[in-house]
Design a protein around this motif. Structure first.
Motif, PDB file in Angstrom:
ATOM      1  N   UNK A  61       0.848  -1.199   0.000  1.00 20.55           N
ATOM      2  CA  UNK A  61       0.000   0.000   0.000  1.00 20.55           C
ATOM      3  C   UNK A  61       0.875   1.236   0.000  1.00 20.55           C
ATOM      4  N   UNK A  62       1.032   1.848  -1.193  1.00 20.10           N
ATOM      5  CA  UNK A  62       1.809   3.074  -1.331  1.00 20.10           C
ATOM      6  C   UNK A  62       0.922   4.219  -1.818  1.00 20.10           C
ATOM      7  N   UNK A  63      -0.358   4.153  -1.570  1.00 21.13           N
ATOM      8  CA  UNK A  63      -1.291   5.183  -2.055  1.00 21.13           C
ATOM      9  C   UNK A  63      -0.987   6.532  -1.426  1.00 21.13           C
ATOM     10  N   UNK A  64      -0.964   7.511  -2.304  1.00 24.70           N
ATOM     11  CA  UNK A  64      -0.744   8.876  -1.851  1.00 24.70           C
ATOM     12  C   UNK A  64       0.703   9.218  -1.614  1.00 24.70           C
ATOM     13  N   UNK A  65       1.592   8.270  -1.769  1.00 22.51           N
ATOM     14  CA  UNK A  65       2.994   8.542  -1.516  1.00 22.51           C
ATOM     15  C   UNK A  65       3.724   8.768  -2.826  1.00 22.51           C
ATOM     16  N   UNK A  66       4.738   9.629  -2.779  1.00 24.07           N
ATOM     17  CA  UNK A  66       5.644   9.868  -3.905  1.00 24.07           C
ATOM     18  C   UNK A  66       7.055   9.929  -3.360  1.00 24.07           C
ATOM     19  N   UNK A  67       8.005   9.866  -4.284  1.00 26.43           N
ATOM     20  CA  UNK A  67       9.399   9.964  -3.885  1.00 26.43           C
ATOM     21  C   UNK A  67      10.052   8.587  -3.832  1.00 26.43           C
ATOM     22  N   UNK A  68      11.264   8.591  -3.283  1.00 25.98           N
ATOM     23  CA  UNK A  68      12.073   7.369  -3.282  1.00 25.98           C
ATOM     24  C   UNK A  68      11.569   6.393  -2.235  1.00 25.98           C
ATOM     25  N   UNK A  69      11.433   5.131  -2.642  1.00 23.42           N
ATOM     26  CA  UNK A  69      11.103   4.060  -1.710  1.00 23.42           C
ATOM     27  C   UNK A  69      12.379   3.382  -1.215  1.00 23.42           C
ATOM     28  N   UNK A  70      13.301   3.149  -2.125  1.00 19.52           N
ATOM     29  CA  UNK A  70      14.618   2.611  -1.783  1.00 19.52           C
ATOM     30  C   UNK A  70      15.609   3.395  -2.611  1.00 19.52           C
ATOM     31  N   UNK A  71      16.479   4.130  -1.930  1.00 17.28           N
ATOM     32  CA  UNK A  71      17.328   5.082  -2.642  1.00 17.28           C
ATOM     33  C   UNK A  71      18.798   4.707  -2.658  1.00 17.28           C
ATOM     34  N   UNK A  72      19.162   3.577  -2.092  1.00 15.57           N
ATOM     35  CA  UNK A  72      20.572   3.201  -2.063  1.00 15.57           C
ATOM     36  C   UNK A  72      20.883   2.374  -3.314  1.00 15.57           C
ATOM     37  N   UNK A  73      21.440   3.033  -4.319  1.00 19.55           N
ATOM     38  CA  UNK A  73      21.689   2.379  -5.600  1.00 19.55           C
ATOM     39  C   UNK A  73      23.066   1.732  -5.680  1.00 19.55           C
ATOM     40  N   UNK A  74      23.779   1.619  -4.527  1.00 12.89           N
ATOM     41  CA  UNK A  74      25.127   1.072  -4.592  1.00 12.89           C
ATOM     42  C   UNK A  74      25.147  -0.445  -4.557  1.00 12.89           C
ATOM     43  N   UNK A  75      24.071  -1.060  -4.102  1.00  8.99           N
ATOM     44  CA  UNK A  75      24.101  -2.508  -3.883  1.00  8.99           C
ATOM     45  C   UNK A  75      23.660  -3.271  -5.143  1.00  8.99           C
ATOM     46  N   UNK A  76      24.200  -4.476  -5.239  1.00  4.54           N
ATOM     47  CA  UNK A  76      23.887  -5.301  -6.385  1.00  4.54           C
ATOM     48  C   UNK A  76      22.608  -6.102  -6.195  1.00  4.54           C
ATOM     49  N   UNK A  77      22.126  -6.189  -4.937  1.00  3.79           N
ATOM     50  CA  UNK A  77      20.907  -6.964  -4.688  1.00  3.79           C
ATOM     51  C   UNK A  77      19.697  -6.196  -5.198  1.00  3.79           C
ATOM     52  N   UNK A  78      18.672  -6.929  -5.590  1.00  5.43           N
ATOM     53  CA  UNK A  78      17.478  -6.301  -6.147  1.00  5.43           C
ATOM     54  C   UNK A  78      16.464  -6.044  -5.031  1.00  5.43           C
ATOM     55  N   UNK A  79      15.696  -4.923  -5.051  1.00  2.00           N
ATOM     56  CA  UNK A  79      15.973  -3.786  -5.950  1.00  2.00           C
ATOM     57  C   UNK A  79      16.972  -2.860  -5.308  1.00  2.00           C
ATOM     58  N   UNK A  80      17.860  -2.315  -6.097  1.00  2.00           N
ATOM     59  CA  UNK A  80      18.801  -1.353  -5.534  1.00  2.00           C
ATOM     60  C   UNK A  80      18.136   0.000  -5.345  1.00  2.00           C
ATOM     61  N   UNK A  81      17.241   0.367  -6.270  1.00  2.24           N
ATOM     62  CA  UNK A  81      16.553   1.647  -6.198  1.00  2.24           C
ATOM     63  C   UNK A  81      15.098   1.446  -6.596  1.00  2.24           C
ATOM     64  N   UNK A  82      14.189   2.225  -5.949  1.00  2.00           N
ATOM     65  CA  UNK A  82      12.774   2.212  -6.318  1.00  2.00           C
ATOM     66  C   UNK A  82      12.175   3.540  -5.903  1.00  2.00           C
ATOM     67  N   UNK A  83      11.293   4.111  -6.755  1.00  2.00           N
ATOM     68  CA  UNK A  83      10.634   5.369  -6.434  1.00  2.00           C
ATOM     69  C   UNK A  83       9.323   5.474  -7.177  1.00  2.00           C
ATOM     70  N   UNK A  84       8.428   6.330  -6.638  1.00  2.00           N
ATOM     71  CA  UNK A  84       7.130   6.578  -7.252  1.00  2.00           C
ATOM     72  C   UNK A  84       7.117   8.018  -7.736  1.00  2.00           C
ATOM     73  N   UNK A  85       6.718   8.176  -9.022  1.00  2.00           N
ATOM     74  CA  UNK A  85       6.734   9.509  -9.647  1.00  2.00           C
ATOM     75  C   UNK A  85       5.307   9.832 -10.069  1.00  2.00           C
ATOM     76  N   UNK A  86       4.750  10.996  -9.642  1.00  2.00           N
ATOM     77  CA  UNK A  86       3.392  11.371 -10.059  1.00  2.00           C
ATOM     78  C   UNK A  86       3.409  11.933 -11.480  1.00  2.00           C
ATOM     79  N   UNK A  87       2.243  11.929 -12.081  1.00  2.00           N
ATOM     80  CA  UNK A  87       2.145  12.482 -13.430  1.00  2.00           C
ATOM     81  C   UNK A  87       2.311  13.986 -13.423  1.00  2.00           C
TER      82      UNK A  87
END
Length: 499
Positions: A61-87
């Motif tokens: 449940x990420x309703x109403x949220x925007x921005x980075x969910x996981x912002x550490x892009x240095x790691x090789x494990x999935x997911x390294x990065x995730x974010x929600x972008x509004x229209x």
């Protein structure tokens, strides 16, 4: 025009190069396809991970949220990065809340104007594979994972495939060279044999094939066999020419010596009586005629085939009659009997006998003449040689029988028989050899070329000349023209060739 160095190289080198180039092209094509498949599969596995991770994130449940969910892009494990972008760009919030780059395409996905897509990006110095897909409430979900391992794997696969391809091309070149060398070994020996024959002028050399090569019976082996056969024929031809020269030299030695002796005698004509001069002049004339005839016979024997412009349809019955009349003039003490039997549109026989005067006795017209294609003068020479040979070996008063028989479409047979001693069994295989003379013939005039010339003329006309012992004594020579050589028997009043 100068030729390229490749065109001047040996055949086995060119064959090896062509083979290696073909194998190299196939190998490189296969390796390139393998590289594309490997890269596709590795990237596809990365995309599957991104798809699975985005599905898991959407289930939360990420309703109403925007921005980075996981912002550490240095790691090789999935997911390294995730974010929600509004229209709507105004609802993004502070810029620091977004870890991944946002483009116009991302807004379009969020607004539902574009479908999900994958892209390759670089973030914080690391290569990433990113999936952009739409979520609820006009938002887009971006999930990224580092693709270092995939790129490294693709690079290592490319290097490995390149090394394998290079080794394969090198191996193909080596194997192609040895294969071409093995396959062309008979050609190499053929070339060496031809060069050796050209240097030594000795056609006795042959191409030696190993047993395993002779069993293959491929094109190269057949070429070697054909070349050996040609060398055998050439050797026989050269040997025949040498024998002809040697025999001709031997035969010419005696008449030339006699010519020189008589010429020296005539040079001292003032010391000779009139009778001696006449005898010397007569002997000189006879020997000149003998030498001239021998030289003419040698020239005739040197001719391998008949001149095609002179070939025409020849009336064999009329030609035989004319040759018999001429033989009667040359051999006035020998009776000649001519029998013409025709089997075709009708049957009939014609017989003529005569001695010195050449008169006809009991002659009857045949129903029609027989024709064969040939050169009239050469066929006349053939028949005359047979008649002269038969008359020479006939006893005094012994008849020479000439017969022409045949059937419509079945060929023609012209036989000449004498009633002499016949041909001894040991002489029969050699009667047609040049300059061959049996013991009983050595005391008779002649050079031993008449029968050899007769057989050569017969073969040039597609006919077969054989000799055999006749029943009741004597020799029989049979000249047989095949069925395809006869024109059949024509009515006596029909228009046709005449010789």
């Amino acid at each position: 025009m100068s030729r390229s160095p490749l065109s001047r190289s040996p055949l086995r080198t060119r064959l090896a190069l062509v083979t290696s180039a073909a194998v190299a092209l196939v190998a490189l094509g296969v390796l390139a396809a393998a590289y594309v498949v490997i890269r596709y599969e590795l990237v596809r596995q990365l995309d599957l991970q991104l798809t699975q991770q985005s599905t898991l994130i959407k289930q939360e449940d990420w309703s109403g949220k925007t921005g980075a969910l996981q912002s550490d892009c240095r790691w090789l494990s999935a997911p390294a990065c995730a974010q929600i972008v509004p229209a709507d760009p105004g609802k993004t919030g502070a810029p620091g809340k977004l870890a991944l780059p946002v483009t116009e395409a991302t807004r379009q996905v969020a607004a539902g104007d574009r479908g999900a897509y994958y892209s390759d990006i670089t973030h914080q110095g690391h290569p990433l594979r990113m999936l952009t897909t739409r979520t609820k409430n006009d938002r887009a979900l971006q999930v990224a994972i580092r693709s270092d391992i995939v790129e490294k794997g693709v690079r290592q696969a490319g290097l490995l495939l390149g090394a394998v391809g290079g080794a394969g091309v090198l191996l193909a070149a080596v194997l192609g060279y040895f294969a071409s060398r093995t396959a062309l070994r008979p050609v190499t020996r053929l070339t060496a044999t031809a060069e050796r024959i050209a240097a030594t002028r000795d056609p006795a050399h042959r191409i030696e094939l190993a047993p395993y090569e002779a069993r293959r019976q491929d094109e190269i082996t057949r070429l070697a066999d054909s070349f050996n056969t040609m060398l055998g024929e050439l050797e026989q031809s050269v040997a025949a020419q040498r024998r002809l020269v040697a025999d001709a030299s031997h035969e010419l030695r005696t008449p030339l010596t006699a010519l020189r002796t008589n010429a020296e005698l005539l040079a001292r004509a003032e010391r000779l009586s009139a009778a001696q001069r006449d005898r010397a002049a007569g002997a000189l004339g006879r020997q000149l005629r003998e030498v001239t005839g021998l030289v003419n016979d040698l020239i005739e024997l040197a001719r391998e085939e008949e001149p095609q412009p002179l070939v025409e349809q020849v009336r064999l019955d009329l030609l035989a009659r004319r040759c018999v009349e001429q033989a009667r003039e040359h051999w006035p003490d020998t009776p000649f009997t001519v029998t013409l039997a025709a089997v075709g549109t009708g049957t009939g026989t014609g017989t003529s006998t005569g001695a010195g005067t050449g008169t006809e006795a009991g002659a009857a017209e045949v129903t029609g003449p027989a024709t064969v294609p040939g050169v009239p003068a050469r066929l006349a020479r053939l028949i005359s040689n047979l008649l002269d040979n038969a008359a020479k070996f006939s006893p005094p008063g012994g008849a020479v029988e000439v017969a022409l028989t045949g059937s419509y479409g079945g060929g023609l047979d012209l036989t000449v028989r004498d009633h002499g001693r016949g041909i001894a069994a040991e002489d029969l295989p050699y009667v047609f050899d040049r300059f061959y003379r049996s013991r009983q013939a050595r005391a008779l005039p002649g050079s031993g070329l008449g029968l050899a010339m007769a057989r050569q003329i017969a073969r040039a006309h597609g006919a077969e000349l054989t000799a055999e012992q006749a029943e009741g004594g004597g020799a029989r020579f049979r000249l047989r023209f095949p069925g395809g050589s006869t024109g059949g028997f024509l009515p006596e009043n029909a228009e046709g060739p005449s010789r």
